[in-house]
Design an enzyme around this catalytic site. Structure first.
Site, PDB file in Angstrom:
ATOM      1  N   ASN A   1       4.468  -0.060  -7.493  1.00 39.13           N
ATOM      2  CA  ASN A   1       4.004   1.096  -6.863  1.00 39.13           C
ATOM      3  C   ASN A   1       3.896   2.196  -7.676  1.00 39.13           C
ATOM      4  O   ASN A   1       4.306   2.369  -8.857  1.00 39.13           O
ATOM      5  CB  ASN A   1       4.808   1.339  -5.900  1.00 39.13           C
ATOM      6  CG  ASN A   1       4.227   1.583  -4.409  1.00 39.13           C
ATOM      7  OD1 ASN A   1       3.658   2.527  -4.208  1.00 39.13           O
ATOM      8  ND2 ASN A   1       4.547   0.864  -3.399  1.00 39.13           N
TER       9      ASN A   1
ATOM     10  N   PRO B   1       0.874  -1.289   0.076  1.00 38.64           N
ATOM     11  CA  PRO B   1       0.099  -0.027  -0.047  1.00 38.64           C
ATOM     12  C   PRO B   1       0.889   1.236   0.094  1.00 38.64           C
ATOM     13  O   PRO B   1       1.895   1.383   0.988  1.00 38.64           O
ATOM     14  CB  PRO B   1      -0.810  -0.118   1.411  1.00 38.64           C
ATOM     15  CG  PRO B   1      -0.944  -1.384   1.756  1.00 38.64           C
ATOM     16  CD  PRO B   1       0.332  -2.101   1.018  1.00 38.64           C
ATOM     17  N   CYS B   2       0.545   2.217  -0.614  1.00 41.12           N
ATOM     18  CA  CYS B   2       1.317   3.294  -1.128  1.00 41.12           C
ATOM     19  C   CYS B   2       0.715   4.749  -0.719  1.00 41.12           C
ATOM     20  O   CYS B   2       0.970   5.862  -0.834  1.00 41.12           O
ATOM     21  CB  CYS B   2       1.533   3.401  -2.546  1.00 41.12           C
ATOM     22  SG  CYS B   2       0.185   3.761  -3.610  1.00 41.12           S
ATOM     23  N   GLN B   3      -0.144   4.628   0.336  1.00 38.60           N
ATOM     24  CA  GLN B   3      -0.966   5.712   0.728  1.00 38.60           C
ATOM     25  C   GLN B   3      -0.016   6.892   1.376  1.00 38.60           C
ATOM     26  O   GLN B   3      -0.390   8.019   1.076  1.00 38.60           O
ATOM     27  CB  GLN B   3      -2.121   5.373   1.814  1.00 38.60           C
ATOM     28  CG  GLN B   3      -3.297   4.987   1.218  1.00 38.60           C
ATOM     29  CD  GLN B   3      -3.190   3.244   1.427  1.00 38.60           C
ATOM     30  OE1 GLN B   3      -1.956   2.734   1.424  1.00 38.60           O
ATOM     31  NE2 GLN B   3      -4.320   2.511   1.395  1.00 38.60           N
TER      32      GLN B   3
END
EC number: 2.1.1.37
Length: 839
Positions: free
Chosen positions: A503, A459-461
């Site tokens: 990503n 996850p790249c939040q």
């Protein structure tokens, strides 16, 4: 125009310094007095001179032919990034004669193929090179040609040199010519095989100055295992790298390679999809691998979103899907291996440690212990029928964290199954053993060394450009980025043959690419070969730009996969960090390759039925025939797209999830006010004017138009978004456009997402088509959850292209050093031809 493709680096024996920006390279040769070499008289000292007689002219001209050609100006041979002023014209130095030995400062003798330090700037570490040529120039100056080694800090990983062994350096193909007097000290650099066991140290490295087990190629920042023939070629011309333990290490690697080839002969492979979402990445990888001749199967998948897991399980019933965090999954894998060791299914040097695992002592009379559980409320006694599942964590958030087994009770069906802590089932050793043996045989969980491919996008939040609250100074401290650490820990534990990480490109932008550099360094620490690049979805047959970062990893025994070149024309957009601009997967500018025309929105969604803002049906039928190759291909059912010959006429082509986010009454009224024309947005609303600097404002002296609810037609947030300069709020798409990036939200407040001709936002299915999902790929969950699943996905055609490259490498079919692969003609809409037994 088509985007630029970067050329692979080749040998360059010019006076030009290393062409890659910001990477350590020797300086140009310093100017020396223009005088011929003279005989050294007694007592006289020169900085440098050659020893012995020159190499015979015929041999020298055969080995270095360019040195003996007439002087001419030509472009350099090696190129790794965009051209600079220094790249325009380079003069090749003409030689008078070549030598095999030289002495510098009358104290240090150097021979061809020796390794050496080369002087650098004051206060800086000296450069490291291999001497591959020594000659006297036609101008009387003395030169050597260096082939450079890179320290870890000189490569793309930079500060993450701390992850790499201190003496480890990387061999490049970059060469240039310097004055002989710059040689500083002779070195002993061992060229050794890349070892899969990172804990094993070759004794000979303790007594050398440096050791090298990988090449570093600037194109796509590729780290590749040094081939055995390269080490042999070097050892034949040098006294180093000849220790017995080094040769044994090379033999060990060779044996691993042969074993791998036997496995590859079956052309089957298993895949673990981490942070799988609804399964787009693994779906595409398997499709592409199948086109290459490899039967890649997604055997396991993990995601913490329950709706996404349900979507994946429905579309891939053969996959073991686990709805849990990646951290818990790693704990589960470790506990599962312990159980396999305890029941003698897996060897371990410390097997005695697991003899009494969870109280499951290995005593024969333990089978006589009751497998019953008494209910304290009514005195009913429950008997364990069998164990049907295993999990780690907190099932249903009710119990303490730990390892749990799912119990099927005697005389009860599966609706009464319960999760029980394993410690409470110690008297059920026989049932547990039966479950573990069956699970081991069927592979319900992967074990170290038993996975061929791991893919995933942590996850790249924490780094996404859509997150305004990013931690720019120390991104690894951001909890939203911790999953990158977990991902790498799972890779380290399982040691798959291949790794593919995806990503957002902000990974390269934020904090000077800190997270991307960490990922590269971490894989290198595990002795994986590494290659990274960026791919735009539109270049592979979608009406969406969507640039993403990809990182390949491959064990030393495997071939590092290439990046697949585009199939469709596309104009690149957006800003990329200068250092990584050359890592975009593309053709050279001015190429003559005939690419397919870029796809536009009309090519993708024009055949879909009209639906209203209030549409809620999960399934509807088509009311038009497909008109473009994309539409025809995307409508194919799974059995048709996989090349199956058994087409059931009873099956209909069903359209799933063609319903939009149901806008609230205020937003719906605003959408209805947006003109149905190209470029329309909230700026077309009554009372809005555009002032200097493209800044919007309300027309003075006029009362603001109100909606039926009493709220204003023009919301304040639209007027202030990006300081009033944005055209995105309530923007309407048009047929001849492409979408920048499909995101996880569908609200039209700050993005262009309104349908060209209908008063609604793009439906879930329209977004799914922009991501390349087949029409029969059914999603689960509320509408907002479906948008999230689609927006978080890797574009399926991109994953498909990467799957083809993976399959090619897996089967040993990739040839040459080119980091780029040309896909077969018509790849975008190609269906595999299955063997008759699979068709």
């Amino acid at each position: 125009m088509a985007p630029k493709r970067k050329r692979p680096a080749t040998k360059d024996d010019t006076t030009k310094s290393i062409p890659k920006p910001k990477k350590r390279a020797p300086k140009r040769a310093k100017t020396v007095k223009e005088e011929p070499v003279t005989v050294v008289e007694e007592g006289e000292k020169h900085v440098a001179r050659f020893l012995d007689e020159p190499i015979p002219e015929s041999e020298a001209k055969s080995t270095w032919p360019d040195r003996y050609k007439p002087i001419e100006v030509q472009p350099p041979k090696a190129s790794s990034r965009k051209k600079t002023k220094d790249d325009e014209k380079v003069e090749i130095i003409r030689a008078r004669c070549h030598y095999r030995r030289a002495i510098v400062d009358e104290r240090q003798i150097y021979e061809l193929n020796d390794d050496a330090y080369v002087q650098s700037g004051e206060g800086k570490d000296p450069f490291i090179c291999k001497i591959i040529e020594m000659f006297e120039g036609a101008n009387g100056k003395l030169y050597f040609t260096a082939r450079w080694f890179y320290r870890p800090s000189d490569t793309v990983m930079k500060e993450f040199e701390i992850l790499i062994k201190k003496k480890r350096v990387f061999f490049s193909e970059i060469q240039d010519t310097n004055e002989l007097g710059l040689l500083e000290k002779k070195l002993n650099i061992l060229m050794i095989p890349l070892n899969e066991n990172t804990k094993e140290t070759i004794p000979a490295t303790e007594n050398c100055d440096f050791f090298c087990d990988m090449n570093y190629f600037l194109p796509y920042d590729t780290f590749e295992a040094i081939q055995q023939e390269t080490m042999m070629a070097i050892s034949e011309s040098s006294t180093i790298s000849s220790d017995t333990d080094i040769r044994e290490g090379a033999a060990a690697i060779s044996e691993i390679g042969e074993c791998s080839q036997e496995t590859e002969g079956h052309k089957k492979a298993t895949l673990l999809d981490l942070y799988s979402g609804c399964g787009a990445m693994s779906t595409g990888l398997c499709m592409g691998a199948q086109l290459s001749g490899l039967n890649l199967v997604t055997k396991w998948a993990v995601d913490m979103n329950a709706h996404a897991c349900k979507s994946l399980q429905h579309n891939h019933p053969e996959t073991n899907v686990r709805n849990m965090t990646a951290e818990d999954f790693l704990f589960l894998l470790k506990e599962w291996e312990k159980l396999c060791i305890h029941f003698s299914l897996r060897n371990s040097p410390n097997s005695e440690e697991y003899a009494n695992l969870h109280g499951l002592n290995n005593v024969e009379d333990n089978e006589d212990v009751s497998e019953e559980s008494e209910n304290e409320d009514d005195g009913e006694v429950f008997t364990v029928d069998k164990i049907v599942g295993i999990s780690f964590g907190v099932p249903k958030k009710l119990l303490k964290r730990g390892l749990y087994l799912k119990v099927r009770w005697l005389n009860y069906d599966d609706s009464h199954d319960t999760w029980e802590p394993i410690e409470g089932l110690s008297n059920c050793r026989g049932k547990i053993e039966e479950f573990v043996k069956l699970g081991y045989k069927s592979g319900i969980l992967p074990l170290p060394g038993g996975v061929d491919v791991v893919c995933g996008g942590p996850p790249c939040q924490g780094i996404s450009g859509h997150n305004r609250f990013r931690n720019l100074l120390d991104p690894l401290e951001d909890q939203k980025n911790k999953q990158l650490l977990v991902y790498m820990n799972i890779v380290e534990y399982l040691k798959p043959k291949f790794v593919l990480m995806e990503n957002v490109v902000d990974m390269l932008k934020m904090a000077k690419g800190y997270l991307a550099r960490f990922a590269v360094g971490r894989l290198l620490q595990m002795n994986y070969q590494v290659r990274n690049g960026m791919m735009a979805a539109g270049a592979y047959g979608l009406a969406q730009f969507r640039l993403r970062f990809f990182l390949w990893g491959a064990l030393p025994s495997e071939i590092i996969p290439q990046f697949p070149l585009p199939t469709h024309d596309l104009v690149h957009r957006g800003n990329i960090v200068k250092e990584f601009q050359g890592n975009i997967v593309a053709y050279d500018e001015g190429h003559t390759v005939k690419l397919a025309d870029k796809l536009l929105l009309k090519d993708v969604i024009s055949d879909l039925p009209a639906v209203a803002n209030s549409e809620k049906r999960d399934e509807i039928t088509y009311d038009k025939d497909p008109t473009t190759p994309f539409q025809k291909f995307i409508r194919l059912r799974k059995d048709e797209a996989s090349g199956s010959q058994s087409k059931s006429k009873s099956k209909k082509h069903v359209l799933y999830d063609h319903h939009p986010l149901n806008l609230n009454i205020n937003d719906y009224e605003r959408v209805c006010q947006v003109p149905k024309r190209k470029g329309a947005n909230f700026r077309d609303f009554p009372g809005v004017i555009v002032g200097p600097g493209n800044v919007v404002k309300l027309e003075e002296g006029k009362e603001r138009v109100k909606l039926e609810s009493g709220k204003t037609l023009v919301p304040d947030y639209a007027l202030t978004y990006v300081d009033g300069k944005s055209c995105k709020p309530f923007g309407r798409l048009w047929w001849d456009e492409i979408v920048p990036t499909v995101v996880t939200r569908a609200e039209p407040h700050n993005q262009v997402i309104i349908h060209p001709e209908q008063n609604r936002v793009l439906s879930i299915r329209e977004n799914a088509r922009l991501q390349g999902f087949p029409d029969d790929y059914k999603l689960f969950g509320p509408p907002k959850q479906k948008y999230i699943q689609v927006g978080n996905a890797v574009a399926v055609p991109v994953a498909k292209a990467l799957g083809y490259a993976l399959g090619t490498a897996f089967q040993g079919l990739a040839v040459g050093k080119d980091p780029l692969l040309t896909l077969p003609e018509g790849f975008a809409f190609m269906k595999p031809t299955l063997p008759s037994e699979l068709a």
